[in-house]
Motif scaffolding. Structure first.
Motif, PDB file in Angstrom:
ATOM      1  N   LYS A 309       0.812  -1.208   0.000  1.00 28.64           N
ATOM      2  CA  LYS A 309       0.000   0.000   0.000  1.00 28.64           C
ATOM      3  C   LYS A 309       0.846   1.259   0.000  1.00 28.64           C
ATOM      4  O   LYS A 309       0.561   2.224  -0.723  1.00 28.64           O
ATOM      5  N   ASP A 310       1.918   1.280   0.812  1.00 24.34           N
ATOM      6  CA  ASP A 310       2.752   2.481   0.923  1.00 24.34           C
ATOM      7  C   ASP A 310       4.111   2.082   1.493  1.00 24.34           C
ATOM      8  O   ASP A 310       4.279   1.972   2.706  1.00 24.34           O
ATOM      9  N   VAL A 311       5.093   1.878   0.625  1.00 25.27           N
ATOM     10  CA  VAL A 311       6.398   1.405   1.086  1.00 25.27           C
ATOM     11  C   VAL A 311       7.134   2.448   1.908  1.00 25.27           C
ATOM     12  O   VAL A 311       8.057   2.120   2.658  1.00 25.27           O
ATOM     13  N   SER A 312       6.710   3.715   1.828  1.00 28.79           N
ATOM     14  CA  SER A 312       7.382   4.747   2.617  1.00 28.79           C
ATOM     15  C   SER A 312       7.065   4.627   4.107  1.00 28.79           C
ATOM     16  O   SER A 312       7.730   5.244   4.935  1.00 28.79           O
ATOM     17  N   LEU A 313       6.063   3.804   4.461  1.00 33.41           N
ATOM     18  CA  LEU A 313       5.724   3.582   5.863  1.00 33.41           C
ATOM     19  C   LEU A 313       6.237   2.250   6.383  1.00 33.41           C
ATOM     20  O   LEU A 313       5.951   1.869   7.527  1.00 33.41           O
ATOM     21  N   LEU A 314       7.001   1.527   5.569  1.00 30.82           N
ATOM     22  CA  LEU A 314       7.627   0.293   6.032  1.00 30.82           C
ATOM     23  C   LEU A 314       8.873   0.623   6.839  1.00 30.82           C
ATOM     24  O   LEU A 314       9.541   1.626   6.588  1.00 30.82           O
ATOM     25  N   GLY A 315       9.200  -0.214   7.814  1.00 31.85           N
ATOM     26  CA  GLY A 315      10.398  -0.019   8.611  1.00 31.85           C
ATOM     27  C   GLY A 315      11.601  -0.659   7.945  1.00 31.85           C
ATOM     28  O   GLY A 315      11.637  -1.870   7.742  1.00 31.85           O
ATOM     29  N   SER A 316      12.590   0.154   7.579  1.00 36.53           N
ATOM     30  CA  SER A 316      13.780  -0.336   6.876  1.00 36.53           C
ATOM     31  C   SER A 316      14.852  -0.721   7.885  1.00 36.53           C
ATOM     32  O   SER A 316      15.333   0.123   8.628  1.00 36.53           O
ATOM     33  N   LYS A 337      29.295  -0.264   5.414  1.00 38.36           N
ATOM     34  CA  LYS A 337      28.795   1.070   5.097  1.00 38.36           C
ATOM     35  C   LYS A 337      27.677   0.997   4.059  1.00 38.36           C
ATOM     36  O   LYS A 337      26.718   1.782   4.106  1.00 38.36           O
ATOM     37  N   ASN A 338      27.763   0.072   3.126  1.00 41.95           N
ATOM     38  CA  ASN A 338      26.674  -0.116   2.167  1.00 41.95           C
ATOM     39  C   ASN A 338      25.406  -0.561   2.872  1.00 41.95           C
ATOM     40  O   ASN A 338      24.305  -0.086   2.576  1.00 41.95           O
ATOM     41  N   TYR A 339      25.536  -1.489   3.820  1.00 44.27           N
ATOM     42  CA  TYR A 339      24.376  -1.900   4.616  1.00 44.27           C
ATOM     43  C   TYR A 339      23.782  -0.695   5.351  1.00 44.27           C
ATOM     44  O   TYR A 339      22.562  -0.512   5.407  1.00 44.27           O
ATOM     45  N   ALA A 340      24.648   0.113   5.956  1.00 45.69           N
ATOM     46  CA  ALA A 340      24.173   1.264   6.725  1.00 45.69           C
ATOM     47  C   ALA A 340      23.451   2.270   5.837  1.00 45.69           C
ATOM     48  O   ALA A 340      22.388   2.793   6.210  1.00 45.69           O
ATOM     49  N   ALA A 341      24.011   2.566   4.670  1.00 36.92           N
ATOM     50  CA  ALA A 341      23.384   3.528   3.762  1.00 36.92           C
ATOM     51  C   ALA A 341      22.033   3.020   3.275  1.00 36.92           C
ATOM     52  O   ALA A 341      21.061   3.781   3.180  1.00 36.92           O
ATOM     53  N   LEU A 342      21.946   1.730   2.978  1.00 37.16           N
ATOM     54  CA  LEU A 342      20.673   1.157   2.552  1.00 37.16           C
ATOM     55  C   LEU A 342      19.671   1.185   3.702  1.00 37.16           C
ATOM     56  O   LEU A 342      18.474   1.422   3.504  1.00 37.16           O
ATOM     57  N   ASN A 343      20.158   0.944   4.907  1.00 39.51           N
ATOM     58  CA  ASN A 343      19.316   0.989   6.102  1.00 39.51           C
ATOM     59  C   ASN A 343      18.599   2.343   6.221  1.00 39.51           C
ATOM     60  O   ASN A 343      17.404   2.419   6.491  1.00 39.51           O
ATOM     61  N   ILE A 344      19.337   3.418   5.978  1.00 43.16           N
ATOM     62  CA  ILE A 344      18.784   4.758   6.164  1.00 43.16           C
ATOM     63  C   ILE A 344      18.034   5.248   4.933  1.00 43.16           C
ATOM     64  O   ILE A 344      17.025   5.954   5.056  1.00 43.16           O
ATOM     65  N   PHE A 345      18.463   4.858   3.739  1.00 39.69           N
ATOM     66  CA  PHE A 345      17.907   5.446   2.517  1.00 39.69           C
ATOM     67  C   PHE A 345      17.218   4.445   1.598  1.00 39.69           C
ATOM     68  O   PHE A 345      17.084   4.700   0.403  1.00 39.69           O
ATOM     69  N   SER A 346      16.749   3.322   2.122  1.00 39.63           N
ATOM     70  CA  SER A 346      16.143   2.318   1.246  1.00 39.63           C
ATOM     71  C   SER A 346      14.727   2.656   0.836  1.00 39.63           C
ATOM     72  O   SER A 346      14.144   1.987  -0.012  1.00 39.63           O
ATOM     73  N   GLY A 347      14.114   3.674   1.455  1.00 42.55           N
ATOM     74  CA  GLY A 347      12.804   4.115   0.991  1.00 42.55           C
ATOM     75  C   GLY A 347      11.750   4.224   2.060  1.00 42.55           C
ATOM     76  O   GLY A 347      10.722   4.877   1.864  1.00 42.55           O
ATOM     77  N   GLY A 348      11.946   3.587   3.211  1.00 41.75           N
ATOM     78  CA  GLY A 348      10.968   3.633   4.285  1.00 41.75           C
ATOM     79  C   GLY A 348      11.485   4.378   5.492  1.00 41.75           C
ATOM     80  O   GLY A 348      12.350   5.252   5.393  1.00 41.75           O
ATOM     81  N   ILE A 349      10.953   4.026   6.666  1.00 43.74           N
ATOM     82  CA  ILE A 349      11.367   4.637   7.924  1.00 43.74           C
ATOM     83  C   ILE A 349      12.556   3.841   8.472  1.00 43.74           C
ATOM     84  O   ILE A 349      12.420   2.656   8.760  1.00 43.74           O
ATOM     85  N   PRO A 350      13.725   4.451   8.619  1.00 46.15           N
ATOM     86  CA  PRO A 350      14.895   3.696   9.084  1.00 46.15           C
ATOM     87  C   PRO A 350      14.725   3.182  10.510  1.00 46.15           C
ATOM     88  O   PRO A 350      14.229   3.901  11.384  1.00 46.15           O
ATOM     89  N   VAL A 351      15.139   1.944  10.733  1.00 49.42           N
ATOM     90  CA  VAL A 351      15.184   1.347  12.063  1.00 49.42           C
ATOM     91  C   VAL A 351      16.572   0.737  12.236  1.00 49.42           C
ATOM     92  O   VAL A 351      16.919  -0.218  11.539  1.00 49.42           O
ATOM     93  N   VAL A 352      17.368   1.282  13.130  1.00 48.16           N
ATOM     94  CA  VAL A 352      18.730   0.800  13.360  1.00 48.16           C
ATOM     95  C   VAL A 352      18.785   0.127  14.726  1.00 48.16           C
ATOM     96  O   VAL A 352      18.404   0.706  15.739  1.00 48.16           O
TER      97      VAL A 352
END
Length: 497
Positions: A309-316, A337-352
């Motif tokens: 429905k809305d991937v921008s509300l998924l937890g990345s 670092k690639n994992y970290a960048a994808l974590n923050i910028f993959s399209g949804g809400i980042p969860v670290v």
């Protein structure tokens, strides 16, 4: 915790909770730091207190300890935290250990009393102080909850009379162990084992449903909670969740552990967001070695965009309490670092996940629940603290400035640029990632930019320009690149602009 007024107060409390709560739309711009309360920080501030993960026992982390280390979290640019379940659980050292976190292989959280807080984590005042401290900083709090089941231990009869508020076996499904290949069994049978059975609540029972809705409305109001992380979402019938989340009046992010978009995405029709397991699992494989499949990652990302429905509300996320840490998959700093960048910028809400920034290496439960205080919380040296700070700073700046209003809601577009390089485009941003590893370099071309537009690689603060067809040829080494229009950065302070 206050006793609930239950059914008679449900409507009034739910309305009040909704008035206080942050909306799903407001959560889009947040970056979440996940805390396992028992393992993050102690009240006494110790950095030497022993914590052997193999013992599976409480190690002493508290809500007061989290308060004392909020600078550490906020200084990395995180704007919300997710904490462990706060309710009382069963006690004693079972064959699976203590309920310090409540999850072990094939097991879920271990509730005993919804209306009593877990004394291992602190007092009611401590929890209220934590929420207040977060809100004073402009940060949100997400609380982990479980409504699928209660817990018992030992191989004798289950003491239903001690469970609160469901103190009778009639409130639970009849005992049967889950067959994970059968959805009806997943929703109505029990998790756990003979030593720690997790009695499955009968969420078809009207009294159970109404009581749960009244409870969550009261809980959110009482503690000013901003969002909920919902454990074992797929273990409860889908049509239970809309009423429950409406009663809560806050953003709900559910756990649906599946990498199949066709199974996963329908759950977003019944709550705001989900933990993005498909991206996580394919990304973990894609960047672990140079032989990982970027094509498979791009394929699943495209399916999610088309089916959810809305991937921008998924937890990345890349790590959590149930999955191996990235540091156990690779020691290559460039890949991390690639994992970290994808974590923050993959399209949804980042969860670290706590400790990801310190390169913790726990491979699986219980080893991936290390005590963070044993690292000493360093902010320099061989860790990713500065890198996560940089990534969050960039995302926060892009998402909160009026010059790029569509960034947060834009659908991410994944594309392979070569066998070892992929791009993630979200609005005006383009993230380039590679699984080649340290020492590698490749020249690739991305497209879709404005003709001759000036761009900044904001991770390296290097300027470049798109060609007359909107194409951008560039060299990428082992670390990510993040391109963004220079004109939209004016006045941001990023790269001196």
């Amino acid at each position: 915790m206050l006793a609930p007024s239950l059914l008679s107060a449900l409507t009034l409390v739910s309305a009040a909770a909704g008035a206080l709560a942050a909306t799903a739309d407001q959560w889009r711009g947040r970056s979440i730091y996940q805390v396992v309360t028992d393992r993050f920080a102690r009240t006494d501030g110790s950095t030497t207190a022993a914590c052997n993960t193999a013992d599976r026992v409480f190690c002493g982390g508290t809500w007061r300890g989290i308060i004392n280390k909020l600078d550490y979290i906020q200084d990395m640019g995180f704007t919300a935290i997710w904490i462990s379940p706060v309710i009382e659980q069963i006690y004693g050292n079972t064959d699976e250990g203590e309920a310090y976190h409540g999850e072990f292989p094939l097991l879920g959280y271990w509730p005993k009393d919804y209306y009593t807080l877990n004394p291992n984590f602190g007092t009611e005042q401590d929890l209220n102080d934590l929420v207040t401290a977060l809100h004073d900083r402009g940060m949100y709090v997400m609380v982990d909850i479980v409504v699928n089941h209660f817990a018992s231990w030992g191989d004798g009869s289950i003491p239903y009379s001690e469970l609160v508020p469901f103190n009778n076996s009639s409130y639970f499904h009849k005992k049967c162990w889950i067959n994970w290949s059968n959805q009806a069994s997943v929703e109505q049978c029990w998790m756990g084992n003979g030593q720690v059975p997790l009695m499955d609540l009968d969420t078809e029972n009207t009294y159970v449903v109404n009581t749960l809705e009244a409870y969550i409305a009261d809980f959110v109001k009482e503690y000013s909670v901003d969002g909920l992380r919902i454990d074992a979402t797929k273990n409860v019938r889908k049509d239970f969740w809309p009423g429950f989340c409406k009663a809560a009046g806050v953003y709900c992010q559910g756990e649906v552990w599946s990498n199949d978009p066709s199974y996963f995405c329908p759950y977003q029709n019944v709550m705001d967001g989900l933990h993005n397991y498909p991206i996580k699992e394919y990304a973990a494989s894609a960047f672990q070695t140079s032989k990982g499949s970027l094509t498979n990652l791009v394929s699943v990302a495209s399916k999610l965009t088309n089916q959810c429905k809305d991937v921008s509300l998924l937890g990345s996320f890349m790590e959590n309490q149930d999955n191996a840490r990235m540091g156990s998959l690779t020691t290559d700093m460039a890949r991390l670092k690639n994992y970290a960048a994808l974590n923050i910028f993959s399209g949804g809400i980042p969860v670290v996940y706590y400790g990801q920034e310190q390169l913790l290496t726990g491979a699986s439960d219980p080893n991936n629940r290390e005590a963070l205080w044993l690292t000493g919380y360093p902010t320099t040296g061989a860790n990713l603290v500065a890198y996560f700070t940089q990534l969050n700073t960039l995302r926060n700046a892009i998402s909160t400035r009026g010059k790029d209003k569509g960034f947060l809601t834009a659908k991410p577009i994944y594309k392979t640029l070569s066998a070892s390089v992929l791009s993630v485009r979200k609005g005006n941003m383009l993230l380039a990632l590679t699984n080649a590893g340290s020492g590698a370099a490749a020249k690739v071309t991305a497209d879709g930019f404005g003709v001759g537009v000036k761009l900044m690689d904001v991770l390296a603060c290097e300027e470049t320009r798109a060609g007359w067809k909107g194409e951008l040829p560039f060299w990428i080494g082992a670390e990510p690149k993040l391109f963004y229009p220079k004109a939209l950065l004016a006045g941001s302070g990023i790269c001196g602009l």
